[in-house]
Design a protein around this motif. Structure first.
Motif, PDB file in Angstrom:
ATOM      1  N   THR A   1     -22.930  -1.962   4.413  1.00 16.30           N
ATOM      2  CA  THR A   1     -21.870  -0.958   4.335  1.00 16.30           C
ATOM      3  C   THR A   1     -20.537  -1.492   4.838  1.00 16.30           C
ATOM      4  O   THR A   1     -20.488  -2.464   5.592  1.00 16.30           O
ATOM      5  N   GLU A   2     -19.469  -0.812   4.374  1.00 18.11           N
ATOM      6  CA  GLU A   2     -18.121  -1.119   4.875  1.00 18.11           C
ATOM      7  C   GLU A   2     -17.647   0.158   5.549  1.00 18.11           C
ATOM      8  O   GLU A   2     -17.807   1.252   4.997  1.00 18.11           O
ATOM      9  N   THR A   3     -17.087   0.053   6.751  1.00 16.68           N
ATOM     10  CA  THR A   3     -16.903   1.269   7.559  1.00 16.68           C
ATOM     11  C   THR A   3     -15.456   1.754   7.664  1.00 16.68           C
ATOM     12  O   THR A   3     -15.151   2.531   8.548  1.00 16.68           O
ATOM     13  N   GLY A   4     -14.603   1.323   6.745  1.00 16.90           N
ATOM     14  CA  GLY A   4     -13.215   1.817   6.780  1.00 16.90           C
ATOM     15  C   GLY A   4     -12.988   2.843   5.699  1.00 16.90           C
ATOM     16  O   GLY A   4     -11.962   2.813   5.024  1.00 16.90           O
ATOM     17  N   PHE A   5     -13.946   3.759   5.502  1.00 17.56           N
ATOM     18  CA  PHE A   5     -13.898   4.626   4.339  1.00 17.56           C
ATOM     19  C   PHE A   5     -14.226   6.079   4.707  1.00 17.56           C
ATOM     20  O   PHE A   5     -15.078   6.728   4.104  1.00 17.56           O
ATOM     21  N   ALA A   6     -13.518   6.584   5.724  1.00 22.69           N
ATOM     22  CA  ALA A   6     -13.733   7.977   6.143  1.00 22.69           C
ATOM     23  C   ALA A   6     -13.334   8.902   5.003  1.00 22.69           C
ATOM     24  O   ALA A   6     -12.357   8.615   4.311  1.00 22.69           O
TER      25      ALA A   6
ATOM     26  N   VAL B   1       4.506  -2.445   0.880  1.00 19.30           N
ATOM     27  CA  VAL B   1       4.069  -2.041  -0.461  1.00 19.30           C
ATOM     28  C   VAL B   1       4.640  -0.642  -0.701  1.00 19.30           C
ATOM     29  O   VAL B   1       5.057   0.039   0.248  1.00 19.30           O
ATOM     30  N   ASP B   2       4.657  -0.221  -1.975  1.00 18.72           N
ATOM     31  CA  ASP B   2       5.311   1.040  -2.306  1.00 18.72           C
ATOM     32  C   ASP B   2       4.347   2.186  -2.618  1.00 18.72           C
ATOM     33  O   ASP B   2       4.736   3.345  -2.631  1.00 18.72           O
ATOM     34  N   GLY B   3       3.108   1.832  -2.890  1.00 20.12           N
ATOM     35  CA  GLY B   3       2.109   2.861  -3.172  1.00 20.12           C
ATOM     36  C   GLY B   3       0.720   2.309  -2.900  1.00 20.12           C
ATOM     37  O   GLY B   3       0.513   1.088  -2.935  1.00 20.12           O
ATOM     38  N   VAL B   4      -0.223   3.213  -2.602  1.00 20.38           N
ATOM     39  CA  VAL B   4      -1.595   2.809  -2.299  1.00 20.38           C
ATOM     40  C   VAL B   4      -2.537   3.674  -3.137  1.00 20.38           C
ATOM     41  O   VAL B   4      -2.361   4.893  -3.204  1.00 20.38           O
ATOM     42  N   LEU B   5      -3.519   3.041  -3.781  1.00 21.73           N
ATOM     43  CA  LEU B   5      -4.478   3.818  -4.574  1.00 21.73           C
ATOM     44  C   LEU B   5      -5.781   4.015  -3.808  1.00 21.73           C
ATOM     45  O   LEU B   5      -6.395   3.050  -3.367  1.00 21.73           O
ATOM     46  N   LEU B   6      -6.163   5.278  -3.660  1.00 21.77           N
ATOM     47  CA  LEU B   6      -7.406   5.609  -2.957  1.00 21.77           C
ATOM     48  C   LEU B   6      -8.018   6.849  -3.588  1.00 21.77           C
ATOM     49  O   LEU B   6      -7.300   7.658  -4.176  1.00 21.77           O
ATOM     50  N   GLU B   7      -9.324   7.028  -3.407  1.00 13.81           N
ATOM     51  CA  GLU B   7      -9.924   8.263  -3.913  1.00 13.81           C
ATOM     52  C   GLU B   7      -9.553   9.437  -2.999  1.00 13.81           C
ATOM     53  O   GLU B   7      -9.283   9.252  -1.801  1.00 13.81           O
ATOM     54  N   GLU B   8      -9.532  10.646  -3.600  1.00 12.74           N
ATOM     55  CA  GLU B   8      -8.946  11.817  -2.950  1.00 12.74           C
ATOM     56  C   GLU B   8      -9.398  12.099  -1.501  1.00 12.74           C
ATOM     57  O   GLU B   8      -8.541  12.240  -0.626  1.00 12.74           O
ATOM     58  N   PRO B   9     -10.707  12.151  -1.220  1.00 15.40           N
ATOM     59  CA  PRO B   9     -11.073  12.501   0.161  1.00 15.40           C
ATOM     60  C   PRO B   9     -10.569  11.468   1.175  1.00 15.40           C
ATOM     61  O   PRO B   9     -10.167  11.819   2.280  1.00 15.40           O
TER      62      PRO B   9
ATOM     63  N   PHE C   1     -15.480  14.850   7.374  1.00 19.01           N
ATOM     64  CA  PHE C   1     -14.020  14.876   7.234  1.00 19.01           C
ATOM     65  C   PHE C   1     -13.397  15.414   8.524  1.00 19.01           C
ATOM     66  O   PHE C   1     -12.483  14.821   9.085  1.00 19.01           O
ATOM     67  N   LYS C   2     -13.951  16.544   9.017  1.00 19.63           N
ATOM     68  CA  LYS C   2     -13.430  17.136  10.258  1.00 19.63           C
ATOM     69  C   LYS C   2     -13.563  16.148  11.411  1.00 19.63           C
ATOM     70  O   LYS C   2     -12.623  15.972  12.184  1.00 19.63           O
ATOM     71  N   LEU C   3     -14.720  15.531  11.508  1.00 24.74           N
ATOM     72  CA  LEU C   3     -14.948  14.557  12.591  1.00 24.74           C
ATOM     73  C   LEU C   3     -13.932  13.420  12.499  1.00 24.74           C
ATOM     74  O   LEU C   3     -13.341  13.002  13.492  1.00 24.74           O
ATOM     75  N   SER C   4     -13.672  12.952  11.275  1.00 20.52           N
ATOM     76  CA  SER C   4     -12.788  11.787  11.131  1.00 20.52           C
ATOM     77  C   SER C   4     -11.345  12.105  11.481  1.00 20.52           C
ATOM     78  O   SER C   4     -10.644  11.263  12.025  1.00 20.52           O
TER      79      SER C   4
END
Ligand code: ARG
Length: 270
Positions: free
Chosen positions: A46-51, A193-201, A264-267
């Motif tokens: 796993t990679e753990t930077g994905f709250a 950088v000018d923008g970052v792409l990530l999934e919504e949550p 999400f709340k915890l993070s």
């Protein structure tokens, strides 16, 4: 006549060989669950930077891997009657480690794509995510379409599907691939950088903690492959079936969504 006999013999030999090849393949597939069962432990990359899916927080003053993906795998392991060992690494290494069989499964909000399905097996999809663009809050009105990013830098995580989405949609921009999302956010805050792409949550969790950033309204094309799945090596069919049996009721009862909400709340409160 003799010729015919030899032809027949070689024909049967070929059939016999392919049948034994098939059963060898079968044994290989079936060992994946047996291996875990005999070991009594599921090895998870796993990679753990994905709250809120995977991240770290202090539990009883100890740095602990948490998140909805982690809770989900813990539940599955409980169901299978085995313990879990997490191996932490960069996102692109999660894929490589599972492919080489050094981990039984990979969990990290991994999207099920046709391309990945050529080299991996996936569990049933358990969550659907949309890709979003994060920009500095004070630039929300400056950037209203893709062309506004011509010559600008767009960051995405190395090895993620956002890397491809970035290349396809921001064809006039420079695409910067970074191994850690936290780095991408720091670069955005420092105007590197000018923008970052990530999934919504994930985008929401970062924006919540970084009030100078915001999610842009610019619509990104959504892919048919936005569903998250548990990653397995190509031949781990028996393990995949076991995992699906434990996972599917959690999807149907809405348990996964609950796990995401509380993670999400915890993070954001940590
Ligand atoms: N869903 C995206 C993909 O599979 C991004 C996943 C990134 N995960 C992570 N733990 N950093 O490509």
């Amino acid at each position: 006549m003799k010729m015919k006999f030899y032809l027949m013999v070689s024909f049967f030999l070929i059939i016999l060989l392919s049948l034994s090849a098939c059963s060898l393949q079968q044994t290989k597939e079936d060992r994946s669950w047996l291996k875990v069962k005999e070991r009594g432990k599921l090895i998870v990359a796993t990679e753990t930077g994905f709250a809120p899916f995977t991240f770290k927080t202090l539990v009883n003053s100890k740095d602990t891997i948490v998140g909805s993906d982690i809770e989900m795998v813990n539940e599955i392991a409980k169901d299978l009657g085995v313990s879990v060992e997490y191996k932490e690494m960069s996102f692109d290494n999660v894929l490589a480690t599972v492919q080489s069989g050094q981990a039984d499964i990979g969990i990290s909000g991994i999207s099920i794509t046709k391309e990945r399905q050529k080299s991996f097996l996936f569990s049933t999809g358990y969550y659907t995510a949309k890709t979003k663009l994060i920009v500095p809050k004070n630039k929300l009105n400056t950037y209203t379409n893709f062309d506004d990013f011509a010559g600008k830098d767009i960051a995405s995580q190395k090895g993620s599907i956002q890397e491809n989405i970035a290349k396809e949609t921001f064809s006039k921009s420079n695409i910067v691939s970074l191994p850690q999302i936290s780095e991408m956010i720091v670069e955005l805050k420092q105007d590197k950088v000018d923008g970052v792409l990530l999934e919504e949550p994930i985008a929401k969790a970062y924006v919540e903690k970084n009030p100078t950033l915001a999610i842009s309204d610019i619509d990104l094309p959504s892919k048919d492959s936005d569903s998250y799945g548990i990653l397995l090596p190509k031949h781990s069919k028996s393990l995949r079936n076991k995992i699906n049996k434990a996972l599917e009721p959690m999807i149907k009862t809405g348990k996964i969504d609950q796990l995401i909400e509380s993670a999400f709340k915890l993070s954001i409160n940590q």
